[in-house]
Design an enzyme around this catalytic site. Structure first.
Site, PDB file in Angstrom:
ATOM      1  N   LYS A   1       0.780  -1.266  -0.161  1.00 55.95           N
ATOM      2  CA  LYS A   1      -0.007  -0.161  -0.122  1.00 55.95           C
ATOM      3  C   LYS A   1       0.871   1.121   0.167  1.00 55.95           C
ATOM      4  CE  LYS A   1      -3.415  -0.069   2.662  1.00 55.95           C
ATOM      5  NZ  LYS A   1      -4.750   0.358   2.950  1.00 55.95           N
TER       6      LYS A   1
ATOM      7  N   ARG B   1      -3.048   2.930   8.839  1.00 56.85           N
ATOM      8  CA  ARG B   1      -3.696   1.548   8.181  1.00 56.85           C
ATOM      9  C   ARG B   1      -2.181   0.632   7.915  1.00 56.85           C
ATOM     10  NH1 ARG B   1      -8.173   2.128   4.451  1.00 56.85           N
ATOM     11  NH2 ARG B   1      -8.578   4.582   4.680  1.00 56.85           N
TER      12      ARG B   1
ATOM     13  N   GLY C   1      -8.047  -7.085   4.910  1.00 56.49           N
ATOM     14  CA  GLY C   1      -8.894  -7.085   6.100  1.00 56.49           C
ATOM     15  C   GLY C   1      -8.217  -7.860   7.260  1.00 56.49           C
TER      16      GLY C   1
ATOM     17  N   MET D   1      -5.498  -7.260   8.929  1.00 52.21           N
ATOM     18  CA  MET D   1      -4.968  -6.373  10.050  1.00 52.21           C
ATOM     19  C   MET D   1      -5.871  -5.173  10.284  1.00 52.21           C
ATOM     20  SD  MET D   1      -1.000  -6.655   9.312  1.00 52.21           S
ATOM     21  CE  MET D   1      -0.838  -6.471   7.583  1.00 52.21           C
TER      22      MET D   1
ATOM     23  N   ARG E   1      -3.779  -1.475  -6.199  1.00 52.86           N
ATOM     24  CA  ARG E   1      -2.960  -2.551  -5.813  1.00 52.86           C
ATOM     25  C   ARG E   1      -3.503  -3.395  -6.902  1.00 52.86           C
ATOM     26  NH1 ARG E   1      -5.974  -4.556  -0.406  1.00 52.86           N
ATOM     27  NH2 ARG E   1      -7.952  -4.729  -1.235  1.00 52.86           N
TER      28      ARG E   1
ATOM     29  N   HIS F   1     -16.034  -8.568   1.892  1.00 58.40           N
ATOM     30  CA  HIS F   1     -15.102  -9.691   2.433  1.00 58.40           C
ATOM     31  C   HIS F   1     -15.200 -11.100   1.661  1.00 58.40           C
ATOM     32  CE1 HIS F   1     -13.630 -12.449   5.216  1.00 58.40           C
ATOM     33  NE2 HIS F   1     -12.394 -11.625   5.103  1.00 58.40           N
TER      34      HIS F   1
ATOM     35  N   ARG G   1       2.592 -49.442 -17.062  1.00 59.16           N
ATOM     36  CA  ARG G   1       3.144 -50.178 -16.320  1.00 59.16           C
ATOM     37  C   ARG G   1       2.663 -51.436 -15.837  1.00 59.16           C
ATOM     38  NH1 ARG G   1       3.237 -47.364 -10.492  1.00 59.16           N
ATOM     39  NH2 ARG G   1       1.016 -48.269 -10.167  1.00 59.16           N
TER      40      ARG G   1
ATOM     41  N   SER H   1      11.239 -43.607 -15.213  1.00 52.20           N
ATOM     42  CA  SER H   1       9.942 -42.638 -15.001  1.00 52.20           C
ATOM     43  C   SER H   1      10.185 -42.518 -13.453  1.00 52.20           C
ATOM     44  CB  SER H   1       8.521 -43.272 -15.364  1.00 52.20           C
ATOM     45  OG  SER H   1       7.652 -42.266 -14.957  1.00 52.20           O
TER      46      SER H   1
ATOM     47  N   GLY I   1       8.955 -42.419 -10.145  1.00 56.48           N
ATOM     48  CA  GLY I   1       7.887 -42.656  -9.318  1.00 56.48           C
ATOM     49  C   GLY I   1       8.088 -41.994  -7.888  1.00 56.48           C
ATOM     50  N   THR I   2       7.798 -40.747  -7.886  1.00 59.38           N
ATOM     51  CA  THR I   2       8.105 -39.800  -6.652  1.00 59.38           C
ATOM     52  C   THR I   2       7.390 -40.080  -5.541  1.00 59.38           C
ATOM     53  OG1 THR I   2       7.374 -37.833  -7.865  1.00 59.38           O
ATOM     54  CG2 THR I   2       9.808 -38.137  -7.740  1.00 59.38           C
ATOM     55  N   ASN I   3       6.290 -40.791  -5.853  1.00 65.54           N
ATOM     56  CA  ASN I   3       5.277 -40.932  -4.483  1.00 65.54           C
ATOM     57  C   ASN I   3       6.047 -42.078  -3.615  1.00 65.54           C
ATOM     58  OD1 ASN I   3       3.480 -39.637  -5.790  1.00 65.54           O
ATOM     59  ND2 ASN I   3       2.507 -41.244  -6.731  1.00 65.54           N
ATOM     60  N   ASP I   4       6.663 -43.108  -4.195  1.00 67.53           N
ATOM     61  CA  ASP I   4       7.242 -44.210  -3.632  1.00 67.53           C
ATOM     62  C   ASP I   4       8.664 -43.744  -3.286  1.00 67.53           C
ATOM     63  OD1 ASP I   4       5.791 -46.716  -2.906  1.00 67.53           O
ATOM     64  OD2 ASP I   4       5.465 -46.730  -5.130  1.00 67.53           O
TER      65      ASP I   4
ATOM     66  N   CYS J   1       6.370 -39.612 -12.806  1.00 65.17           N
ATOM     67  CA  CYS J   1       4.822 -39.683 -12.946  1.00 65.17           C
ATOM     68  C   CYS J   1       4.377 -39.809 -11.288  1.00 65.17           C
ATOM     69  CB  CYS J   1       4.697 -41.098 -13.664  1.00 65.17           C
ATOM     70  SG  CYS J   1       5.504 -42.621 -12.902  1.00 65.17           S
TER      71      CYS J   1
ATOM     72  N   TYR K   1      10.223 -35.108 -19.603  1.00 66.92           N
ATOM     73  CA  TYR K   1       8.649 -34.617 -19.284  1.00 66.92           C
ATOM     74  C   TYR K   1       8.339 -35.101 -17.972  1.00 66.92           C
ATOM     75  CZ  TYR K   1       7.855 -39.800 -19.399  1.00 66.92           C
ATOM     76  OH  TYR K   1       7.929 -40.957 -18.973  1.00 66.92           O
TER      77      TYR K   1
HETATM   78  C1  PEP Z   1       4.930 -43.339  -7.588  1.00 66.92           C
HETATM   79  O1  PEP Z   1       5.188 -44.169  -6.763  1.00 66.92           O
HETATM   80  O2  PEP Z   1       5.254 -42.200  -7.797  1.00 66.92           O
HETATM   81  C2  PEP Z   1       3.991 -43.856  -8.811  1.00 66.92           C
HETATM   82  C3  PEP Z   1       3.749 -42.944  -9.702  1.00 66.92           C
HETATM   83  O3  PEP Z   1       3.642 -45.020  -8.497  1.00 66.92           O
HETATM   84  P1  PEP Z   1       2.247 -45.453  -7.625  1.00 66.92           P
HETATM   85  O4  PEP Z   1       1.726 -43.956  -6.958  1.00 66.92           O
HETATM   86  O5  PEP Z   1       1.223 -46.119  -8.425  1.00 66.92           O
HETATM   87  O6  PEP Z   1       2.899 -46.243  -6.698  1.00 66.92           O
HETATM   88 MG    MG Z   2       4.933 -46.311  -7.090  1.00 64.74          MG
END
Ligand code: PEP
Ligand code: MG
Length: 887
Positions: free
Chosen positions: A22, A92, A101, A103, A336, A452, A614, A768, A770-773, A836, A856
Site C-alpha cells: 500500500k 492503516r 482485512g 490487520m 493494488r 469480504h 506399467r 520414470s 515414481g516420486t510417490n514411492d 509420474c 517430461y
Molecule cells: C509413484 O510411486 O510415484 C508412482 C507413480 O506409482 P504409484 O503411485 O502407483 O505407486
Molecule cells: Mg510407485
C-alpha cells in the site's frame, strides 16, 4: 541514522519490501501526480525493530514519526489536535503482500472533544463532526483498547429505540453528542481510564496496535494459507483523512479496472454516497454499481475512469482501486494489483497482449498455475433444469453442492471431517476465514462484489454468491427462508457462483471445457516450454480427456486399476487363489482380452502419442476382501449355515488372505517382485499390450508403446523382466506376423535404483521417477499413514516446510532424481526421463524437473493444462527470457 519513515513523495512502487504494497503504491501514485491525500509510511523495518525490542517503538523511530507528522501538517496546512484547523488521519497496515482485512485500521484519528467541536464549526456540519467522533471512539476502542464493539452497538441500539429512530441517519448532532457521552462511559468502565484526548497519544497507541495486528490470529492463518513469511512485518501508513460522508456530494467506493470475475475490460466496482470506506468493504450497506456514478456525478466519474486507465497503463496490470469523493473532489486512497479468478486472469492476460500492454511471455507469467484448478473442474450441467430458489451477485464462479451451515467454526469442523458444506452468512468477516477455507462455497445475504466474502472466496478460487437479499437468515434458528421455503441447517443446496443462482438439492455436474482465451494462452505456453507434459490415465475415457487437455502422451497407465473393475475382481481373485499353474493360466486367459480391450482404447485415444503402460504393481492382497470382514463372515456362516456352498470359497479366500499378509506390504511382494515370483501375470499383461498393438496396426492406427517395470531396485530384476517382455513380444509378433516397435523402461522409485542408475540404464530405454514411492522410501514415511499421523504436525511446527508428498523435497528426494538422471545418461545417452508421481502436477516440482533436465512430467488429466503453463513459466524464469529475447 537509518530511515524508518518516508513521506509519500519520497518513495516509489519498487520499495514494496520496505514500504509495504500500500505504501509503495501511495508513493508511486503521488509521484505520478494523482490526487492522493498526503501522508507518510512507517517501514516494515520499523515493525521488525518494534518486535525485536519487545514491542516498543524506539525513540529514534518516534522522532522520525514526529518529524514526518510536522511535515504533513505543513503540507496540509492543518494540525493534529488543533481545534481551529484539525488534521485528522487514518492509520492503516500495509504488508508487502496484500492481506485484505486481516490487520487493523483506525480512521478519524485526531478526534477529541475539542477538535470535534472545531470540526462542527469549520464544516458547518455538526452532525457530521460528531458522527465522525463517535465512529473514531468505537473503532479506536475496539482496535486499540480492546473494548468489544458489541457494547457500543448495544448502546446505540438502545438509544435509537428510546428515541423511536429506525436508522442512524435519523440521529441529529445532539443525539450523537449524547451517544458519545455514553461511549466514553463505556470506555471508562471497561478500561478504567478516560478515552485518550491527546492526538499524539492516540497516534502512537494506534501504531503499536497496527504492528501488533501483524501477529493476530487471522493474519497468521492468512499468511499460512498464502505462504507469506512471518518475518516480513507490516508497514504503517498515516494519511490525511478525506471524508466520503460529508453529504450527498461525497461518497466512497472500490473499483477494479476490469471485471475480476470474468476479466471483461470494463470498470467494475461499487460505491456508496455519503459513506466512509469501511462501509463498502464491510458489506453492511449494499452499494451501487460504479456505472451509476456516471449519472450521479458525471465529472467525478470521468476523472475516475481516466485515473483507472492511467493506473492500468502505468502498472501494466488490472488494478483494484479505493477512492473517496469529498464534496465533489476525487481522491485516490489505494491501488493494488487486483485479485481475480482464474478465468479473469487468463482473459486479462490474453487481452492485454492484444492491447499491446504486455508481451506473451509476461502473459504466461501472469496466471498462477494453481489457480487453474478452478477452471478444470466440473460445473453444473446446463441441460438440467434449475429449480431456482434465489439469486444473488455472482461473486466468484464455480459450482458447489453441500449441506447448509451458518457458522464458520462448524464449517471448519464438518469440512475437516470430509463433509461438503456451504457456509451461509448475512456477511462474512475476516474472523470467518477458517470456515471459508473448509466450505465448498460461501453465500451471503448482504454485501457486494467487493465485500469480504467475495474478495476472499475469489482469492481462494471458491464459488461465492453475495448480496442475496432474498435470503432471510435466522442465525438463532439455524435456517434461512426464501418466500415460503424454509432451508434448515444441513439441507443440501447447489450454487452457481458464475450466475449467482441458488438451487435446492443436488444438481448434476459436467466436465469442464477450455475457453478460447485459455487455449490461446496454452498455445503460447506450448511454443515456449521445453518440458513435455503427459498424463497419468488408466482407461480410454481419461486418456481422451488427457488428449483433449493437450497431453503429449500417457506417462503412467496403472494396469491394476483395470483389475479393480467389479466385473473383473472375481476373475482376479480366481487367479490369486489358483493352486496350480493351469488354474492360474485359465484365469489369466480370461483377463487377457479384457486388458487388451483397455489398451486398444487407450492407444486409440492417444492417436500415436507415446503411452507408458506399467505392469502390475500393488501387492496381491489388495484384490482380496478385507481380512477382518472375511473373518466375521466365515465365523457367522460356520455357526449359522455350515453347509453353505459359499463357506468353502470364503474359507479358501481367508486362507489366502492370511498367506499373503505382510507386516510391511508396501515394502513387500509388489512391483517387479510380483513379476519375478509370478511371471505368468506379467506375461499375460505384456501379451495383452502386444495383441492390442497388432490390432491397431491392422486398423492402420499408429501406436507408441512403452512398457514399464515398477519398483526395480537392482539391475538384475529389470534384466529378467526385460527378457520376459521381449519374449512375449516375439511370441505375439510370430503369431500375428506383425512387427512393431516398443520401448522397455523402469520406474525409479527405490533409492537404490537412483544410486545405481548407471547399471539400470543399460537395461532401460527410459526412466520414470515414481516420486510417490521414492518420497516414501527416501524419508521412510508411509505414504498411507504419515499425513494423518504426524506429517501435518511436522508442517505446523516447521519441522518440514511442506508436505513432501505434495511438493517434491528437492534437497533429498530431488537429489536422488538428479543422481538418477546423471548416472543413467552416462551409460545410456538416449535414455528418456520423466516423472509420474503426484509431483508431476505441482508447479514448484515441475520447475525442478525442468532444471534437472527431465524430458517430461506426467500428471492427472485435469492438471495437464496447469502443467503446460507451469512448464512454460519454468522455461521463461530459468532461461531468463525477457521480452522476445533470450538473455
Ligand atoms: C509413484 O510411486 O510415484 C508412482 C507413480 O506409482 P504409484 O503411485 O502407483 O505407486
Ligand atoms: Mg510407485
Amino acid at each position: 541514522m537509518k530511515k524508518y519513515v518516508y513521506l509519500f513523495n519520497e518513495g516509489n512502487a519498487s520499495m514494496k519490501e520496505l514500504l509495504g504494497g500500500k505504501g509503495a503504491n501511495l508513493a508511486e501514485m503521488t509521484n505520478i501526480g494523482l490526487p492522493v491525500p498526503s501522508g507518510f509510511t512507517i517501514t516494515t523495518e520499523a515493525c521488525n525493530a518494534y518486535y525485536d525490542s519487545g514491542k516498543a517503538i524506539s525513540p529514534e523511530v518516534k522522532e522520525q514519526i514526529l518529524i514526518a507528522l510536522e511535515k504533513l501538517e505543513q503540507h496540509t496546512d492543518k494540525r493534529l489536535g488543533d481545534p481551529t484547523n484539525p488534521l485528522l488521519v487514518s492509520v492503516r497496515s500495509g504488508a508487502v503482500f496484500s492481506m485484505p482485512g486481516m490487520m487493523d485500521t483506525i480512521l478519524n484519528l485526531g478526534m477529541n472533544d475539542e477538535t470535534a467541536r472545531g470540526m462542527a464549526e469549520l464544516t458547518n456540519n455538526p452532525r457530521f463532526a460528531y458522527d465522525s467522533y463517535r465512529r473514531f471512539i468505537q473503532m479506536f476502542s475496539d482496535v486499540v483498547l480492546g473494548v468489544d464493539v458489541y457494547f457500543f452497538e448495544q448502546l446505540l441500539e438502545e438509544y435509537r429505540e428510546e428515541k423511536g429512530y429506525s436508522s442512524d441517519p435519523e440521529l441529529t448532532a445532539e443525539d450523537w453528542q449524547e451517544v458519545i457521552k455514553g461511549y466514553k462511559e463505556i470506555v471508562k468502565k471497561r478500561t478504567k481510564k478516560d478515552f485518550p484526548q491527546d492526538p499524539r497519544e492516540q497516534l502512537f497507541l494506534s501504531i503499536n496496535s497496527v504492528f501488533d495486528s501483524w501477529n493476530n490470529q487471522r493474519a497468521i492463518v492468512y499468511r499460512r494459507l498464502n505462504k507469506i513469511p512471518g518475518h516480513l512485518g507490516t508497514a504503517v501508513n498515516i494519511q490525511m483523512m478525506v471524508f466520503g460522508n460529508m453529504g450527498d456530494d461525497s461518497g466512497t467506493g472500490v473499483a477494479f479496472t476490469r471485471n475480476p470475475s470474468t476479466g471483461e475490460a470494463v470498470l467494475y466496482g461499487e460505491y456508496l454516497i455519503n459513506a466512509q470506506g469501511e462501509d463498502v468493504v464491510a458489506g453492511i450497506r449494499t452499494p451501487k454499481p460504479i456505472l451509476t456514478l456516471k449519472d450521479e456525478m458525471p465529472t467525478v466519474y470521468q476523472q475516475f475512469a481516466d485515473t483507472c486507465h492511467h493506473l492500468e497503463q502505468h502498472y501494466k496490470d488490472m488494478q483494484d482501486i479505493e477512492f473517496t469523493v469529498e464534496r465533489g473532489k476525487l481522491f485516490i486512497l489505494q491501488t493494488r494489483t487486483g485479485k481475480r479468478t482464474a478465468q479473469a486472469a487468463i482473459r486479462i492476460a490474453v487481452e492485454m497482449v492484444a492491447e499491446g500492454i504486455i508481451d506473451k511471455k509476461n502473459a504466461i507469467l501472469r496466471v498462477d498455475p494453481d489457480q487453474l484448478n478452478q477452471l478444470l473442474h466440473r460445473r453444473l450441467d446446463d441441460k438440467v433444469e434449475r429449480n431456482l430458489l434465489a439469486k444473488g451477485l455472482p461473486a466468484s464462479p464455480g459450482a458447489a453442492t453441500g449441506g447448509v451451515v451458518f457458522d464458520a467454526d462448524e464449517a471448519e469442523t464438518l469440512g475437516n471431517e470430509g463433509k461438503k458444506v456451504i457456509l451461509v452468512r448475512p456477511e462474512t468477516t475476516p474472523d470467518d476465514i477458517h470456515g471459508i477455507v473448509a466450505a465448498q462455497a460461501v453465500v451471503t445475504s448482504r454485501g457486494g462484489m467487493t465485500s469480504h466474502a467475495a474478495v476472499v472466496a475469489r482469492g481462494m478460487g471458491k464459488a461465492c454468491i453475495c448480496g442475496c437479499e432474498d435470503l432471510k437468515i435466522d442465525l438463532s434458528k439455524k435456517q434461512f427462508i426464501v418466500g415460503d421455503t424454509v432451508v434448515n441447517h444441513g439441507d443440501v443446496i447447489t450454487i452457481d457462483g458464475g450466475t449467482g443462482e441458488i438451487m435446492l438439492g443436488e444438481i448434476p455436474m459436467i466436465e469442464p471445457e477450455l475457453s478460447d482465451e485459455f487455449k490461446l494462452l496454452l498455445e503460447w505456453a506450448d511454443e515456449t516450454r521445453k518440458l513435455g507434459v503427459r498424463a497419468n490415465a488408466d482407461n480410454p475415457v481419461d486418456a481422451l480427456r488427457a488428449f483433449e487437455f493437450g497431453a503429449g502422451g500417457i506417462g503412467l497407465c496403472r494396469t491394476e486399476h483395470m483389475f479393480m473393475d467389479p466385473k473383473r475382481i472375481p476373475i482376479v481373485q480366481k487367479m490369486i487363489l489358483a493352486e496350480t499353474y493351469e488354474e492360474r493360466k485359465e484365469a489369466l486367459d480370461l483377463l487377457l482380452p479384457m486388458q487388451q480391450g483397455d489398451f486398444e482404447g487407450i492407444f486409440e485415444a492417444m492417436q500415436g502419442l507415446p503411452v507408458t503402460i506399467r505392469l502390475l504393481d500393488p501387492p496381491l492382497h489388495e484384490f482380496l476382501p478385507d481380512k477382518e470382514e472375511l473373518l466375521v463372515e466365515v465365523t457367522k456362516l460356520q455357526i449359522t449355515d455350515p453347509d453353505n456352498e459359499e463357506l468353502q470359497y470364503k474359507e479358501k479366500l481367508l486362507k489366502k488372505v492370511n498367506q499373503l499378509a505382510e507386516f510391511n506390504p508396501m515394502l513387500g511382494l509388489r512391483g517387479c517382485r510380483l513379476g519375478l515370483m509370478h511371471p505368468e501375470i506379467y506375461e499375460m499383461q505384456a501379451k495383452a499390450i502386444f495383441y492390442a498393438i497388432a490390432t491397431l496396426n491392422d486398423k492402420g492406427l499408429p501406436v507408441k508403446p512403452e512398457i514399464m517395470i515398477p519398483l526395480v531396485g537392482h539391475v538384475n530384476e529389470l534384466k529378467e523382466m526385460r527378457e520376459l517382455v521381449i519374449n512375449a513380444a516375439n511370441e505375439v509378433q510370430q503369431e500375428t506376423g506383425k512387427e512393431f516397435n516398443y520401448l522397455i523402461g523402469t520406474m525409479i522409485e527405490i533409492p537404490r535404483a537412483a544410486l545405481t542408475a548407471d547399471q539400470i540404464a543399460e537395461e532401460a530405454d527410459f526412466f520414470s521417477f515414481g516420486t510417490n514411492d521414492l518420497t516414501q522410501t527416501t524419508f521412510g514415511f508411509s505414504r498411507d499413514d504419515a499425513e494423518g499421523k504426524f506429517l501435518q504436525a511436522y508442517i505446523n511446527h516447521k519441522v518440514l516446510p511442506e508436505n513432501p508428498f505434495v511438493v517434491l523435497d528437492q534437497e533429498g528426494v530431488g537429489k536422488l532424481v538428479e543422481t538418477g538422471v546423471k548416472l543413467g545418461r552416462q551409460t545410456n545417452p538416449t535414455l528418456k526421463t520423466g516423472i509420474c508421481g503426484e509431483h508431476g502436477g505441482e508447479k514448484h516440482s515441475i520447475e525442478f524437473c525442468y532444471n534437472t533436465g527431465l524430458d517430461y512430467v506426467s500428471c492427472s488429466p485435469y492438471r495437464v493444462p496447469l502443467a503446460r503453463l507451469a512448464a512454460a513459466q519454468a522455461t521463461i524464469r530459468n532461461d531468463k527470457i525477457i521480452g522476445e529475447e533470450k538473455i
